[in-house]
Design a protein around this motif. Sequence first.
Motif, mmCIF file in Angstrom:
data_model
loop_
_atom_site.group_PDB
_atom_site.id
_atom_site.type_symbol
_atom_site.label_atom_id
_atom_site.label_comp_id
_atom_site.label_asym_id
_atom_site.label_seq_id
_atom_site.Cartn_x
_atom_site.Cartn_y
_atom_site.Cartn_z
ATOM 1 N N GLY A 1 38.930 56.371 37.566
ATOM 2 C CA GLY A 1 40.199 55.699 37.727
ATOM 3 C C GLY A 1 39.956 54.262 38.132
ATOM 4 N N VAL A 2 40.708 53.322 37.547
ATOM 5 C CA VAL A 2 40.442 51.891 37.755
ATOM 6 C C VAL A 2 41.726 51.150 38.101
ATOM 7 N N ASP A 3 41.602 50.220 39.062
ATOM 8 C CA ASP A 3 42.718 49.351 39.418
ATOM 9 C C ASP A 3 42.207 47.926 39.525
ATOM 10 N N ALA A 4 43.035 46.960 39.149
ATOM 11 C CA ALA A 4 42.683 45.556 39.336
ATOM 12 C C ALA A 4 42.784 45.208 40.813
ATOM 13 N N CYS A 5 41.856 44.373 41.289
ATOM 14 C CA CYS A 5 41.856 44.022 42.720
ATOM 15 C C CYS A 5 41.591 42.537 42.936
ATOM 16 N N GLY A 6 42.458 41.703 42.359
ATOM 17 C CA GLY A 6 42.423 40.260 42.604
ATOM 18 C C GLY A 6 41.129 39.608 42.173
ATOM 19 N N ARG B 1 35.314 57.258 40.976
ATOM 20 C CA ARG B 1 34.803 58.312 40.106
ATOM 21 C C ARG B 1 35.058 59.679 40.743
ATOM 22 N N LEU B 2 35.462 60.631 39.912
ATOM 23 C CA LEU B 2 35.620 62.012 40.347
ATOM 24 C C LEU B 2 34.673 62.898 39.550
ATOM 25 N N HIS C 1 42.843 55.145 28.972
ATOM 26 C CA HIS C 1 44.271 55.438 28.936
ATOM 27 C C HIS C 1 44.990 54.608 29.992
ATOM 28 N N GLU C 2 46.230 54.252 29.707
ATOM 29 C CA GLU C 2 47.062 53.540 30.683
ATOM 30 C C GLU C 2 47.719 54.523 31.641
ATOM 31 N N VAL C 3 47.671 54.195 32.927
ATOM 32 C CA VAL C 3 48.367 54.989 33.942
ATOM 33 C C VAL C 3 49.139 54.048 34.861
ATOM 34 N N HIS C 4 49.998 54.617 35.690
ATOM 35 C CA HIS C 4 50.679 53.857 36.733
ATOM 36 C C HIS C 4 50.614 54.697 38.007
ATOM 37 N N PRO C 5 49.939 54.210 39.049
ATOM 38 C CA PRO C 5 49.720 55.021 40.251
ATOM 39 C C PRO C 5 50.983 55.588 40.890
ATOM 40 N N ALA D 1 44.772 56.899 39.957
ATOM 41 C CA ALA D 1 44.447 56.784 38.536
ATOM 42 C C ALA D 1 43.375 57.797 38.151
ATOM 43 N N ALA D 2 42.379 57.967 39.024
ATOM 44 C CA ALA D 2 41.318 58.945 38.759
ATOM 45 C C ALA D 2 41.879 60.362 38.727
#
Length: 225
Positions: A5-10, A18-19, A131-135, A193-194
């Motif tokens: 799972g990935v998120d942008a962080c500035g 990772r799971l 894939h696109e997700v939204h937390p 996201a993960a």
Amino acid sequence: MEVLGVDACGKQGWVGIRLADGAYAGSLVDVRLDALIGRAGGVAVIAVDMPLGLVEKGWRAADLGARALLRERRSTVFLVAPRPAWLESEFTAAGDRCQELTGQRLSRQAWALAPKLLEARACRLADDRIHEVHPELSFRALADGTPPAYAKKTWRGQHLRRSLLAGAGLVLPDELGEADRVPTDDVLDATAAAWSAHRIALGTAGRIPEVPELDAEGRAVEIRY
């Protein structure tokens, strides 16, 4: 089975969680998304909190549907402008293009996503695992359909989200390694996201809309959760 799972962080770029078989298995941080994905190795699914599919005209059905589901948290979903607007080089021109194609101008908050949105789209076009997700949709699903009551940057909001993840068996350790230097809300979003990536791999994830639109490349414009 491993997922990411990935998120942008500035300015730090991107944070990945990772799971392995649904349990926390480590974190990654990198200034470039393709580099982070490369370091993750052979994960089965990669879920990224960033708009990936773009329509040619009008607002995405995925964003409108997500806003309806999230109710009081609807403001966490930006309306994503059509693809031609993102091809402009500056905000005013992008706003003019968005006005032409949707009847409304592009917000500055949405335009601020442009560099990472384009970076993530390039990765998606090269990698079918993405894939696109939204937390917030993920947390809503974790709470049996109830959107989070508190914003993710607040103490209560972060405690609630960490508790929801723990309730699903996804316990974050006190020491995360690379992600120790990343803001807490970004870590929690990447973890959500993960969790959704794991559901995608199992074939149990939801999607908005149920029948997705298609982008110019023929790929689904949808949000998974």
